[in-house]
Design a protein around this motif. Structure first.
Motif, PDB file in Angstrom:
ATOM      1  N   GLY A   1       0.797  -1.220   0.000  1.00  0.00           N
ATOM      2  CA  GLY A   1       0.000   0.000   0.000  1.00  0.00           C
ATOM      3  C   GLY A   1       0.831   1.272   0.000  1.00  0.00           C
ATOM      4  O   GLY A   1       0.345   2.349   0.341  1.00  0.00           O
ATOM      5  N   GLN A   2       2.100   1.166  -0.390  1.00  0.00           N
ATOM      6  CA  GLN A   2       2.953   2.359  -0.371  1.00  0.00           C
ATOM      7  C   GLN A   2       2.709   3.272  -1.573  1.00  0.00           C
ATOM      8  O   GLN A   2       3.056   4.446  -1.538  1.00  0.00           O
ATOM      9  CB  GLN A   2       4.425   1.948  -0.343  1.00  0.00           C
ATOM     10  CG  GLN A   2       4.832   1.262   0.955  1.00  0.00           C
ATOM     11  CD  GLN A   2       6.329   1.058   1.015  1.00  0.00           C
ATOM     12  OE1 GLN A   2       6.902   0.317   0.216  1.00  0.00           O
ATOM     13  NE2 GLN A   2       6.973   1.719   1.942  1.00  0.00           N
ATOM     14  N   ALA A   3       2.157   2.728  -2.633  1.00  0.00           N
ATOM     15  CA  ALA A   3       1.922   3.516  -3.845  1.00  0.00           C
ATOM     16  C   ALA A   3       0.875   2.817  -4.697  1.00  0.00           C
ATOM     17  O   ALA A   3       0.555   1.641  -4.471  1.00  0.00           O
ATOM     18  CB  ALA A   3       3.220   3.655  -4.639  1.00  0.00           C
ATOM     19  N   ASP A   4       0.344   3.555  -5.688  1.00  0.00           N
ATOM     20  CA  ASP A   4      -0.627   2.969  -6.618  1.00  0.00           C
ATOM     21  C   ASP A   4       0.055   2.468  -7.881  1.00  0.00           C
ATOM     22  O   ASP A   4      -0.513   1.679  -8.639  1.00  0.00           O
ATOM     23  CB  ASP A   4      -1.651   4.041  -7.017  1.00  0.00           C
ATOM     24  CG  ASP A   4      -2.381   4.571  -5.812  1.00  0.00           C
ATOM     25  OD1 ASP A   4      -3.332   3.919  -5.367  1.00  0.00           O
ATOM     26  OD2 ASP A   4      -1.964   5.627  -5.288  1.00  0.00           O
ATOM     27  N   MET A   5       1.255   2.980  -8.100  1.00  0.00           N
ATOM     28  CA  MET A   5       1.961   2.647  -9.321  1.00  0.00           C
ATOM     29  C   MET A   5       3.457   2.779  -9.011  1.00  0.00           C
ATOM     30  O   MET A   5       3.833   3.475  -8.056  1.00  0.00           O
ATOM     31  CB  MET A   5       1.545   3.670 -10.397  1.00  0.00           C
ATOM     32  CG  MET A   5       1.659   3.191 -11.803  1.00  0.00           C
ATOM     33  SD  MET A   5       0.885   4.353 -12.962  1.00  0.00           S
ATOM     34  CE  MET A   5       1.371   3.539 -14.463  1.00  0.00           C
ATOM     35  N   VAL A   6       4.277   2.125  -9.813  1.00  0.00           N
ATOM     36  CA  VAL A   6       5.716   2.170  -9.572  1.00  0.00           C
ATOM     37  C   VAL A   6       6.410   2.693 -10.811  1.00  0.00           C
ATOM     38  O   VAL A   6       6.110   2.254 -11.928  1.00  0.00           O
ATOM     39  CB  VAL A   6       6.211   0.748  -9.207  1.00  0.00           C
ATOM     40  CG1 VAL A   6       7.693   0.625  -9.400  1.00  0.00           C
ATOM     41  CG2 VAL A   6       5.834   0.426  -7.773  1.00  0.00           C
ATOM     42  N   SER A   7       7.305   3.648 -10.606  1.00  0.00           N
ATOM     43  CA  SER A   7       8.062   4.183 -11.738  1.00  0.00           C
ATOM     44  C   SER A   7       9.450   3.576 -11.762  1.00  0.00           C
ATOM     45  O   SER A   7      10.143   3.534 -10.746  1.00  0.00           O
ATOM     46  CB  SER A   7       8.177   5.709 -11.615  1.00  0.00           C
ATOM     47  OG  SER A   7       9.139   6.188 -12.538  1.00  0.00           O
ATOM     48  N   MET A   8       9.837   3.092 -12.924  1.00  0.00           N
ATOM     49  CA  MET A   8      11.217   2.648 -13.135  1.00  0.00           C
ATOM     50  C   MET A   8      11.657   3.281 -14.444  1.00  0.00           C
ATOM     51  O   MET A   8      10.883   3.298 -15.409  1.00  0.00           O
ATOM     52  CB  MET A   8      11.280   1.124 -13.238  1.00  0.00           C
ATOM     53  CG  MET A   8      10.975   0.438 -11.933  1.00  0.00           C
ATOM     54  SD  MET A   8      10.927  -1.351 -12.091  1.00  0.00           S
ATOM     55  CE  MET A   8       9.197  -1.628 -12.326  1.00  0.00           C
ATOM     56  N   ALA A   9      12.840   3.794 -14.484  1.00  0.00           N
ATOM     57  CA  ALA A   9      13.310   4.426 -15.712  1.00  0.00           C
ATOM     58  C   ALA A   9      14.462   3.605 -16.293  1.00  0.00           C
ATOM     59  O   ALA A   9      14.286   2.855 -17.263  1.00  0.00           O
ATOM     60  CB  ALA A   9      13.717   5.868 -15.435  1.00  0.00           C
ATOM     61  N   ARG A  10      15.631   3.672 -15.645  1.00  0.00           N
ATOM     62  CA  ARG A  10      16.799   2.959 -16.184  1.00  0.00           C
ATOM     63  C   ARG A  10      16.553   1.451 -16.377  1.00  0.00           C
ATOM     64  O   ARG A  10      17.098   0.882 -17.333  1.00  0.00           O
ATOM     65  CB  ARG A  10      18.015   3.220 -15.290  1.00  0.00           C
ATOM     66  CG  ARG A  10      18.418   4.682 -15.250  1.00  0.00           C
ATOM     67  CD  ARG A  10      19.462   4.955 -14.167  1.00  0.00           C
ATOM     68  NE  ARG A  10      18.925   4.689 -12.844  1.00  0.00           N
ATOM     69  CZ  ARG A  10      19.647   4.670 -11.725  1.00  0.00           C
ATOM     70  NH1 ARG A  10      20.947   4.888 -11.787  1.00  0.00           N
ATOM     71  NH2 ARG A  10      19.087   4.436 -10.557  1.00  0.00           N
ATOM     72  N   PRO A  11      15.742   0.793 -15.522  1.00  0.00           N
ATOM     73  CA  PRO A  11      15.491  -0.637 -15.788  1.00  0.00           C
ATOM     74  C   PRO A  11      14.936  -0.895 -17.187  1.00  0.00           C
ATOM     75  O   PRO A  11      15.096  -1.997 -17.723  1.00  0.00           O
ATOM     76  CB  PRO A  11      14.495  -1.025 -14.692  1.00  0.00           C
ATOM     77  CG  PRO A  11      14.868  -0.127 -13.550  1.00  0.00           C
ATOM     78  CD  PRO A  11      15.215   1.189 -14.198  1.00  0.00           C
TER      79      PRO A  11
END
Ligand code: NAP
Ligand code: SF4
Length: 672
Positions: free
Chosen positions: A303-313
């Motif tokens: 429940g820490q976020a609704d979505m996860v951002s990854m860029a370099r991966p």
């Protein structure tokens, strides 16, 4: 069974449903500036095919004064729309969604035209900004709104308004850059007027059925930064102004705290996203040092976020989501957060790529096609160059045998993974092992490849690596001298150490030898204490007094060159290594001559006149004096008149690193 039920669940934004909870965060790739829009389109289309839910482009300037550097790509005119449309069409054809980031750099714009809230120069730019007057502010708002409207016309699914990282909108929020006394400065209400007005006007102009992401700075990590109450107040106002999603920004670019480097603990800042989430009704996105589907799932499930951002991966592996979905997460090429081929390239004016995946940013040039004429190929040496060559060649249908004289694969990577703060290299070696197995390479561990045994192969690739250079310093009997490889493999080392050579490995060894106990990278609370990361609810900007752990040893790091030590380390990471060693009391000496190694320590002198004879008292002297190519096998094959390819450190040892080795191995194998 769905292995990542949260990460792969859809996100309903009202007018549109994202197919999963993974956002590819904005990265400046340099591709737009090449003018080759087919290449730009293929870069994003490859990631859309790889299943990511939503992508954000690199920052596009809304006007010339807001560009990060002169000539930075943007959406200045209606003429640019056609180029951008090529990107959005290709992404949509591939089943993806893409938002365009609008990035106004403010005083970070690298040019004399830059503008900001007040005429206060940033410590990382030589250019003092011009203070905007009321009309000037109106022009910036209107240019950002126009860019959003053009983005919509170009077919984007939305825009991301860049409000963090110390860029233009962020600059208005804090007193140390905003000294204004008009309605855009003073009280927090006034200082946040600009970002809120921008989002309100963007929403008004683009309509309801368009994604508007606002990237909010959750912790500025600069003096006089925002307090937590201010962050929450802004988040609510941005939601009220019509944003669809809040993405997370961590730290200004001028912050003296690392925020994305490999030594930053994974997901080190998601506690802030978790704290913001209940304050707003729109989805919030967690960001920074998230690089595996397992971690993304944990963040979402917790429940820490609704979505996860990854860029370099997504540079390391365009198929991140598709592989996770197919239960093949162990085949995802891991981003090790080294910055070597992405951010360091950007700062050098080069196209961003990836150490682990040289095809990133070169999708149209480095095409993996089945071999027209499958061959029997011997690769000798399972370091990064040999591994990349073997996996790529086997992936194209060649029959590959990989000889490695030691009992495990990885070469120099097996040393790097022992360095505190470089734990990500463990995953890289594991990934290579998985890919060797899955690609059908025949791995012969513990086997020297004899020249005669190579006769049966159509092609021979030598990736025999390097030998540590012996600097040939006179050494008295009884002196304790070790090579860096012995040290990193656990040889006992005394409490006072002199390190000969201050390249990347000298720095690594100094970090290894001064580390007391567990690496802070694996202990986020300790890492925050060491770097002075506090709680923005307790101190503005989230800065606290750094409390470095006591060093395990007294270390002196030396080099012959009379220049600052570590000058050639990565542009975006060298300062972190220097700061870390300084905090651990490591003495750094340049311009030295090595006179003699004795039981009492290292005798040196300074300068061409060999002045100031000095004893560096040391129980152990560690040699980190670079490497020479290992060409024994190459010479034997040459003597037999046998042709071969030679790659990696065996080809050129000087300043070799894994980036060049993997790139060379991959390119060679694509051409066979
Ligand atoms: P390096 O970067 O070439 O540094 C070698 C060091 O040895 C230099 O400080 C050099 O300084 C010294 N040296 C060279 N010849 C010497 C001699 N004859 N006697 C005494 N000192 C001598 O090599 P490295 O540290 O072994 O690293 C190898 C490669 O791995 C490099 O390309 C490096 O970039 C890469 N690497 C990168 C990282 C990273 O974090 N990106 C980390 C580790 C390694 P003086 O000539 O001034 O004495
Ligand atoms: Fe990640 Fe390094 Fe590749 Fe950049 S170069 S994407 S940091 S692995």
């Amino acid at each position: 069974m769905n292995p990542y039920p949260q990460m792969l669940s859809p996100l309903d934004l009202g007018h549109v449903v994202l197919k999963n909870r993974v956002l590819m965060g904005s990265m400046h790739t340099g591709l737009e500036e090449t003018g080759d829009w087919d290449r730009v389109a293929e870069f994003y289309a490859a990631r859309a095919r790889g299943g990511v839910g939503l992508m954000v482009t690199g920052g596009m300037a809304p006007n010339r004064e807001g560009g990060v550097f002169p000539g930075a790509a943007g959406l200045f005119s209606d003429g640019d729309i056609a180029n951008h449309r090529r990107v959005t069409e290709r992404v949509h054809d591939a089943g993806g969604r893409i938002a365009m980031q609008i990035l106004h750099a403010g005083r970070y714009a690298y040019g004399p035209e830059c503008v900001s809230a007040s005429a206060i120069k940033s410590p990382i730019s030589p250019f003092a900004p011009r203070e905007l007057d009321e009309d000037g502010i109106e022009k910036q708002i209107s240019d950002i709104v126009t860019a959003a409207v053009r983005a919509r016309e170009a077919g984007y699914d939305g825009v991301e308004v860049m409000g963090s990282e110390g860029y233009f909108l962020n600059q208005f929020l804090v007193r140390h850059v905003n000294r204004r006394t008009d309605r855009w400065g003073g009280s927090y209400e006034n200082r946040m007027r600009l970002p809120v007005e921008v989002v309100r006007r963007v929403r008004e102009a683009v309509g309801r059925d368009f994604i508007v992401i606002y990237r909010i700075s959750l912790i500025d990590l600069v003096p006089e930064g925002s307090t937590w109450d201010e962050v929450v107040q802004l988040a609510k106002a941005i939601e009220g102004a019509g944003a669809s999603i809040l993405n997370t920004g961590i730290g200004w670019h001028e912050a003296r705290v690392p925020t994305i480097a490999t030594s930053v603990p994974r997901a080190a800042f998601t506690w802030l996203t978790a704290r913001l989430r209940p304050e707003v009704g729109i989805p919030v996105i967690a960001s920074n040092r998230i690089n595996t589907p397992e971690l993304a799932e944990t963040i979402l499930a917790g429940g820490q976020a609704d979505m996860v951002s990854m860029a370099r991966p997504f540079l390391a592996d365009a198929d991140f989501v598709a592989k996770a979905e197919a239960g093949r997460a162990d085949e995802i090429a891991p981003c090790i957060a080294c910055n070597q081929a992405c951010l360091d390239h950007t700062f050098a004016g080069k196209i961003s790529s990836c150490l682990v995946n040289p095809r990133a940013g070169h999708e149209t040039e480095l095409v993996v096609a089945p071999a027209a004429n499958p061959k029997a190929i011997a690769v000798v040496g399972a370091g990064p160059a040999g591994l990349a060559a073997a996996i790529t060649a086997a992936g194209r249908g060649h029959r590959v045998t990989l000889f490695e004289r030691s009992a495990e694969i990885g070469g120099q990577l097996t040393l790097a993974r022992e360095v505190p703060g470089k734990e990500e290299f463990r995953g890289l070696v594991r990934w290579f092992a998985t890919m060797i197995e899955r690609s059908g390479v025949e791995l012969r561990l513990g086997q020297e490849a004899a020249p005669d045994a190579l006769a049966e192969y159509d092609e021979v690739i030598l990736a025999t690596g390097v030998n540590a250079r012996d600097p040939g310093i006179a050494t008295d009997p009884g002196a304790k001298v070790l090579g860096y490889a012995e040290v990193l493999r656990g040889a006992p080392v005394g409490s006072r150490v002199a390190i000969v050579g201050a390249g990347g490995i000298g720095f690594d060894v100094a970090e290894y030898l001064t580390q007391a106990g567990e690496s802070a990278t694996l202990n986020p609370a300790e890492w925050m204490r060491e770097w002075g990361v506090g709680d923005p609810a307790a101190s503005p900007g989230g800065l606290s007094e750094p409390a470095p752990a006591a060093p395990a040893r007294a270390v002196t790091l030396l080099q012959r060159k009379a220049e600052k030590l570590g000058r050639k380390l990565g542009k975006t990471t060298g300062w972190i290594h220097r700061a870390q060693l300084a905090a651990r009391g490591v003495k750094m000496l340049g311009g030295v001559n090595y006179e003699r190694i004795a039981p009492e320590g290292l005798h040196i002198s300074f300068g061409v006149a060999r002045e100031k004879p000095t004893l560096i008292e040391a129980d152990t002297v560690v040699l980190c004096a670079g490497q020479t190519s290992n060409r024994t096998l190459a010479e034997a094959l040459t003597a037999k008149g046998r042709s071969y390819h030679i790659i990696g450190g065996a080809d050129v040892a000087g300043e070799l690193d894994a980036k060049r080795a993997i790139d060379q191995g991959t390119r060679l194998a694509l051409g066979l």
